[in-house]
Design a protein around this motif. Structure first.
Motif, PDB file in Angstrom:
ATOM      1  N   VAL A  74       1.083  -1.407  -0.348  1.00 48.85           N
ATOM      2  CA  VAL A  74      -0.067  -0.147   0.103  1.00 48.85           C
ATOM      3  C   VAL A  74       0.556   1.508   0.285  1.00 48.85           C
ATOM      4  O   VAL A  74       0.365   2.380  -0.470  1.00 48.85           O
ATOM      5  CB  VAL A  74      -0.925  -0.229   1.128  1.00 48.85           C
ATOM      6  N   LEU A  75       2.237   1.263   0.435  1.00 44.33           N
ATOM      7  CA  LEU A  75       2.810   2.054   1.008  1.00 44.33           C
ATOM      8  C   LEU A  75       2.842   2.622  -1.111  1.00 44.33           C
ATOM      9  O   LEU A  75       3.565   3.516  -0.840  1.00 44.33           O
ATOM     10  CB  LEU A  75       3.290   2.049   1.318  1.00 44.33           C
ATOM     11  N   GLU A  76       3.463   1.366  -1.416  1.00 42.33           N
ATOM     12  CA  GLU A  76       4.012   1.866  -2.666  1.00 42.33           C
ATOM     13  C   GLU A  76       3.224   2.742  -3.676  1.00 42.33           C
ATOM     14  O   GLU A  76       2.710   2.972  -4.426  1.00 42.33           O
ATOM     15  CB  GLU A  76       5.164   0.859  -3.519  1.00 42.33           C
ATOM     16  N   GLU A  77       1.314   1.621  -3.764  1.00 43.34           N
ATOM     17  CA  GLU A  77       0.195   1.533  -4.421  1.00 43.34           C
ATOM     18  C   GLU A  77      -0.266   3.109  -4.487  1.00 43.34           C
ATOM     19  O   GLU A  77      -0.669   3.724  -5.651  1.00 43.34           O
ATOM     20  CB  GLU A  77       0.113   1.152  -4.628  1.00 43.34           C
ATOM     21  N   GLY A  78      -0.934   3.545  -3.235  1.00 37.31           N
ATOM     22  CA  GLY A  78      -1.514   4.806  -2.914  1.00 37.31           C
ATOM     23  C   GLY A  78      -2.846   3.721  -2.526  1.00 37.31           C
ATOM     24  O   GLY A  78      -3.223   2.500  -2.546  1.00 37.31           O
ATOM     25  N   LEU A  79      -3.703   4.889  -2.191  1.00 40.87           N
ATOM     26  CA  LEU A  79      -5.126   4.374  -2.301  1.00 40.87           C
ATOM     27  C   LEU A  79      -5.805   5.080  -2.816  1.00 40.87           C
ATOM     28  O   LEU A  79      -5.459   6.321  -2.738  1.00 40.87           O
ATOM     29  CB  LEU A  79      -5.710   4.128  -0.548  1.00 40.87           C
ATOM     30  N   ASP A  80      -6.957   4.997  -3.442  1.00 37.66           N
ATOM     31  CA  ASP A  80      -8.191   5.501  -3.914  1.00 37.66           C
ATOM     32  C   ASP A  80      -9.365   5.985  -3.082  1.00 37.66           C
ATOM     33  O   ASP A  80     -10.426   6.241  -3.326  1.00 37.66           O
ATOM     34  CB  ASP A  80      -8.724   5.362  -5.616  1.00 37.66           C
ATOM     35  N   LYS A  81      -9.431   5.327  -2.086  1.00 40.97           N
ATOM     36  CA  LYS A  81     -10.683   5.413  -1.065  1.00 40.97           C
ATOM     37  C   LYS A  81     -10.271   6.570  -0.024  1.00 40.97           C
ATOM     38  O   LYS A  81      -9.592   7.098   0.869  1.00 40.97           O
ATOM     39  CB  LYS A  81     -10.508   3.937  -0.412  1.00 40.97           C
ATOM     40  N   PRO A  82     -11.542   6.372   1.027  1.00 44.78           N
ATOM     41  CA  PRO A  82     -10.804   7.123   1.502  1.00 44.78           C
ATOM     42  C   PRO A  82     -10.826   7.072   2.649  1.00 44.78           C
ATOM     43  O   PRO A  82     -10.891   5.532   3.742  1.00 44.78           O
ATOM     44  CB  PRO A  82     -12.694   7.705   2.712  1.00 44.78           C
ATOM     45  N   LEU A  83      -8.996   7.399   3.794  1.00 45.60           N
ATOM     46  CA  LEU A  83      -8.642   7.148   4.787  1.00 45.60           C
ATOM     47  C   LEU A  83      -8.207   7.999   5.843  1.00 45.60           C
ATOM     48  O   LEU A  83      -8.014   9.074   5.180  1.00 45.60           O
ATOM     49  CB  LEU A  83      -7.571   6.262   4.356  1.00 45.60           C
ATOM     50  N   ALA A  84      -8.513   7.909   7.215  1.00 52.65           N
ATOM     51  CA  ALA A  84      -8.249   9.033   8.065  1.00 52.65           C
ATOM     52  C   ALA A  84      -6.905   8.794   8.382  1.00 52.65           C
ATOM     53  O   ALA A  84      -7.664   7.095   9.171  1.00 52.65           O
ATOM     54  CB  ALA A  84      -9.407   9.531   9.425  1.00 52.65           C
ATOM     55  N   LEU A  85      -6.039   9.634   8.883  1.00 53.18           N
ATOM     56  CA  LEU A  85      -4.741   9.661   9.517  1.00 53.18           C
ATOM     57  C   LEU A  85      -4.679   9.998  11.254  1.00 53.18           C
ATOM     58  O   LEU A  85      -4.679  11.452  10.620  1.00 53.18           O
ATOM     59  CB  LEU A  85      -3.551   9.546   9.043  1.00 53.18           C
ATOM     60  N   VAL A  86      -5.001   9.007  11.905  1.00 52.95           N
ATOM     61  CA  VAL A  86      -5.802   9.384  13.052  1.00 52.95           C
ATOM     62  C   VAL A  86      -4.367   9.175  13.900  1.00 52.95           C
ATOM     63  O   VAL A  86      -4.123   8.520  15.223  1.00 52.95           O
ATOM     64  CB  VAL A  86      -6.871   8.923  13.823  1.00 52.95           C
ATOM     65  N   HIS A  92       6.882   5.046  11.003  1.00 52.89           N
ATOM     66  CA  HIS A  92       6.988   4.806   9.343  1.00 52.89           C
ATOM     67  C   HIS A  92       6.601   4.880   8.192  1.00 52.89           C
ATOM     68  O   HIS A  92       5.053   4.547   8.779  1.00 52.89           O
ATOM     69  CB  HIS A  92       7.706   3.493   9.792  1.00 52.89           C
ATOM     70  N   GLY A  93       6.238   5.643   7.383  1.00 50.31           N
ATOM     71  CA  GLY A  93       5.856   5.351   6.042  1.00 50.31           C
ATOM     72  C   GLY A  93       4.040   6.705   5.423  1.00 50.31           C
ATOM     73  O   GLY A  93       3.803   6.787   4.515  1.00 50.31           O
ATOM     74  N   THR A  94       4.361   7.433   7.098  1.00 46.82           N
ATOM     75  CA  THR A  94       2.951   8.526   6.639  1.00 46.82           C
ATOM     76  C   THR A  94       3.179   9.851   5.588  1.00 46.82           C
ATOM     77  O   THR A  94       2.719   9.536   4.601  1.00 46.82           O
ATOM     78  CB  THR A  94       2.442   8.938   8.410  1.00 46.82           C
ATOM     79  N   LEU A 114       3.071   7.875   2.117  1.00 48.70           N
ATOM     80  CA  LEU A 114       1.915   7.800   1.754  1.00 48.70           C
ATOM     81  C   LEU A 114       0.729   8.939   1.508  1.00 48.70           C
ATOM     82  O   LEU A 114      -0.011   8.762   0.284  1.00 48.70           O
ATOM     83  CB  LEU A 114       1.068   6.471   2.156  1.00 48.70           C
ATOM     84  N   TRP A 115       0.745   9.848   2.251  1.00 41.79           N
ATOM     85  CA  TRP A 115       0.010  11.078   1.622  1.00 41.79           C
ATOM     86  C   TRP A 115      -0.092  11.344   0.246  1.00 41.79           C
ATOM     87  O   TRP A 115      -1.149  11.496   0.273  1.00 41.79           O
ATOM     88  CB  TRP A 115       0.834  11.588   2.680  1.00 41.79           C
ATOM     89  N   PRO A 116       0.714  11.674  -0.495  1.00 42.06           N
ATOM     90  CA  PRO A 116       0.895  12.082  -1.537  1.00 42.06           C
ATOM     91  C   PRO A 116       0.082  11.138  -2.676  1.00 42.06           C
ATOM     92  O   PRO A 116      -0.358  11.177  -3.788  1.00 42.06           O
ATOM     93  CB  PRO A 116       2.052  12.968  -1.868  1.00 42.06           C
ATOM     94  N   ARG A 117       0.294   9.751  -1.727  1.00 37.55           N
ATOM     95  CA  ARG A 117      -0.186   8.749  -2.904  1.00 37.55           C
ATOM     96  C   ARG A 117      -1.740   8.568  -2.337  1.00 37.55           C
ATOM     97  O   ARG A 117      -2.422   7.554  -3.101  1.00 37.55           O
ATOM     98  CB  ARG A 117       0.472   7.470  -2.635  1.00 37.55           C
ATOM     99  N   LEU A 118      -2.582   8.937  -1.494  1.00 32.23           N
ATOM    100  CA  LEU A 118      -3.972   8.635  -1.176  1.00 32.23           C
ATOM    101  C   LEU A 118      -4.769  10.085  -2.142  1.00 32.23           C
ATOM    102  O   LEU A 118      -4.511  10.625  -1.689  1.00 32.23           O
ATOM    103  CB  LEU A 118      -4.217   9.460  -0.099  1.00 32.23           C
ATOM    104  N   GLU A 119      -4.656   9.691  -3.266  1.00 32.97           N
ATOM    105  CA  GLU A 119      -6.049  10.315  -4.131  1.00 32.97           C
ATOM    106  C   GLU A 119      -7.461  10.017  -3.971  1.00 32.97           C
ATOM    107  O   GLU A 119      -7.775  11.347  -4.307  1.00 32.97           O
ATOM    108  CB  GLU A 119      -5.511   9.145  -5.661  1.00 32.97           C
ATOM    109  N   GLY A 120      -7.861   9.661  -2.956  1.00 36.10           N
ATOM    110  CA  GLY A 120      -9.615   9.551  -2.038  1.00 36.10           C
ATOM    111  C   GLY A 120      -9.545  10.848  -1.453  1.00 36.10           C
ATOM    112  O   GLY A 120      -8.051  11.562  -1.497  1.00 36.10           O
ATOM    113  N   TRP A 121     -10.910  10.323  -0.518  1.00 34.82           N
ATOM    114  CA  TRP A 121     -10.994  11.257   0.240  1.00 34.82           C
ATOM    115  C   TRP A 121      -9.763  11.033   1.741  1.00 34.82           C
ATOM    116  O   TRP A 121      -9.472  10.062   1.769  1.00 34.82           O
ATOM    117  CB  TRP A 121     -12.135  11.180   1.171  1.00 34.82           C
ATOM    118  N   ARG A 122      -9.121  12.202   2.216  1.00 40.68           N
ATOM    119  CA  ARG A 122      -8.029  12.492   2.838  1.00 40.68           C
ATOM    120  C   ARG A 122      -8.367  13.289   3.970  1.00 40.68           C
ATOM    121  O   ARG A 122      -8.440  14.066   3.856  1.00 40.68           O
ATOM    122  CB  ARG A 122      -7.239  11.911   2.583  1.00 40.68           C
TER     123      ARG A 122
END
Length: 382
Positions: free
Chosen positions: A259-271, A280-282, A285-293
């Motif tokens: 997931v760190l390399e591919e990213g996501l296109d779904k909503p993800l919240a980082l709390v 590690h990896g935050t 990953l952040w610029p690879r989050l293409e959905g709601w974030r």
């Protein structure tokens, strides 16, 4: 900073520091050490039940043999009647008490901690079905520590399934006895393994042969997930790998490939914790989050404010006995354990209501405006 999903030895399991010699239980009954969990805030009474699931098609990566899971479900109930469910099992409670040499009744975490859900009662009636939220605990943590969050979501009309991933939690009582964590440095493998656990769970809850007799109340088209620490890692990986899971919350966990390399296109919240420790990896990953974030730093919090552990520990008067001040701050910060838990419940409800039910949630537009501890991180401004 060097990373592992454990911030201190205190995170190595439930209430545990490095194991002390077994102690002698106090003579007072568990009822003398009563802990009442925060009440659910929704309109529905809450029911609960446990499931033992066996995946005979998949070998356990840690121990061999078929992969087994213990799962607790919480759900909107038809009426607030019936027997209240116990907290940890008697065997789990006794293990924790004796392993830490605590001068408490062996069943204090079985009978002395009072939750609100009623055991095995019928679910509330529904035409459209209730959305499902899966919860994945941190390394060494029993699923029961998610009870306050799960009960609150269930009271607002969600079915919630918390999973104990075998050999990654301790102690967990299976039908054949207690099992404990087998520590491993392979956190990426563990996250992928947990994602497969969730896929199997969804098959058993929403497939043709459901494991729960009332599975029909689950709307399989609306599924979310939240996880703490290693469970947060698993949440991100599950969003990537499992198309049936629509949105997720990572409660202070790291990220690893794929997931760190591919990213996501779904909503993800980082709390994340409020002490400035970034997992590690935050940032990668952040610029690879293409959905709601959304990236939230929970001001004043530690690593584990989203689970019951700190509140139970504090109310039993065990905080100073089990933790140094530094370890306690790592885990729970200075926000206050009850307030930290409340904030995670409020944010979690808003997130899943919006992303699984389309609810209008102004809190997600301005979290800090509603609760000053919910600080939105803008990496571009830092």
């Amino acid at each position: 900073m060097p990373h592992a999903p454990l911030l201190s030895t205190a995170l190595a399991g439930v209430l545990l520091l490095p194991l002390a010699a077994p102690g002698t239980a106090a003579a007072a009954p568990a009822a003398a050490f009563r802990v009442l969990l925060p009440a659910p805030t929704g309109e529905h009474p809450v029911g609960t039940t446990d499931l033992h699931l066996v995946d005979g098609t998949r070998e356990d990566v840690w121990a061999g043999g078929p992969r087994e899971l213990m799962v607790t479900l919480w759900y909107p109930a038809r009426a607030d009647a019936g027997r209240r469910a116990p907290y940890l099992t008697g065997a789990e409670s006794e293990f924790i008490v004796r392993a830490n040499g605590l001068d408490l009744p062996p069943d204090v975490l079985h009978r002395g901690v009072r939750a609100h859900a009623r055991l095995d009662v019928p679910p509330a009636r529904t035409r459209e079905g209730f959305p499902l939220v899966v919860l994945s605990p941190g390394a060494g943590h029993n699923r029961t520590w998610f009870t306050s969050l799960a009960e609150d979501l269930a009271s607002h009309g969600f079915v919630v399934a918390a999973v104990d991933h075998a050999h990654e939690a301790s102690p967990v009582e299976f039908p054949d006895g207690l099992r404990h964590q087998e520590y491993t440095p392979d956190w990426a493998l563990g996250a992928a393994n947990r994602a497969e656990d969730v896929s199997f769970l969804l098959d058993r809850l929403t497939g043709a042969d459901p494991a729960w007799r009332w599975s029909r109340v689950i709307d399989a088209s609306r599924v979310g997930m939240a996880g703490h620490s290693w469970g947060g890692t698993a949440t991100a990986e599950t969003l990537r790998a499992e198309e049936r899971v629509d949105a997720g919350i990572n409660l202070d966990g790291p990220y690893y490939p794929p997931v760190l390399e591919e990213g996501l296109d779904k909503p993800l919240a980082l709390v994340q914790n409020g002490q400035g420790r970034e997992w590690h990896g935050t940032a990668e990953l952040w610029p690879r989050l293409e959905g709601w974030r959304q990236w939230i730093r929970l001001r004043g919090s530690g690593h584990s404010n989203g689970i019951d552990q700190g509140l139970v520990t504090e109310r039993l008067g065990l905080a100073e006995e089990l933790y140094s001040p530094e370890q306690w701050r790592d885990l729970y910060g200075d926000v206050g354990v009850e307030r930290g838990l409340e904030l995670v419940r409020v944010y979690g409800l808003a997130f899943f209501d919006h992303h699984l039910r389309g609810g209008d949630q102004p809190l997600l537009e301005d979290p800090e405006g509603f609760h000053p501890e919910l600080v939105v991180v803008d990496p571009g401004a830092e």
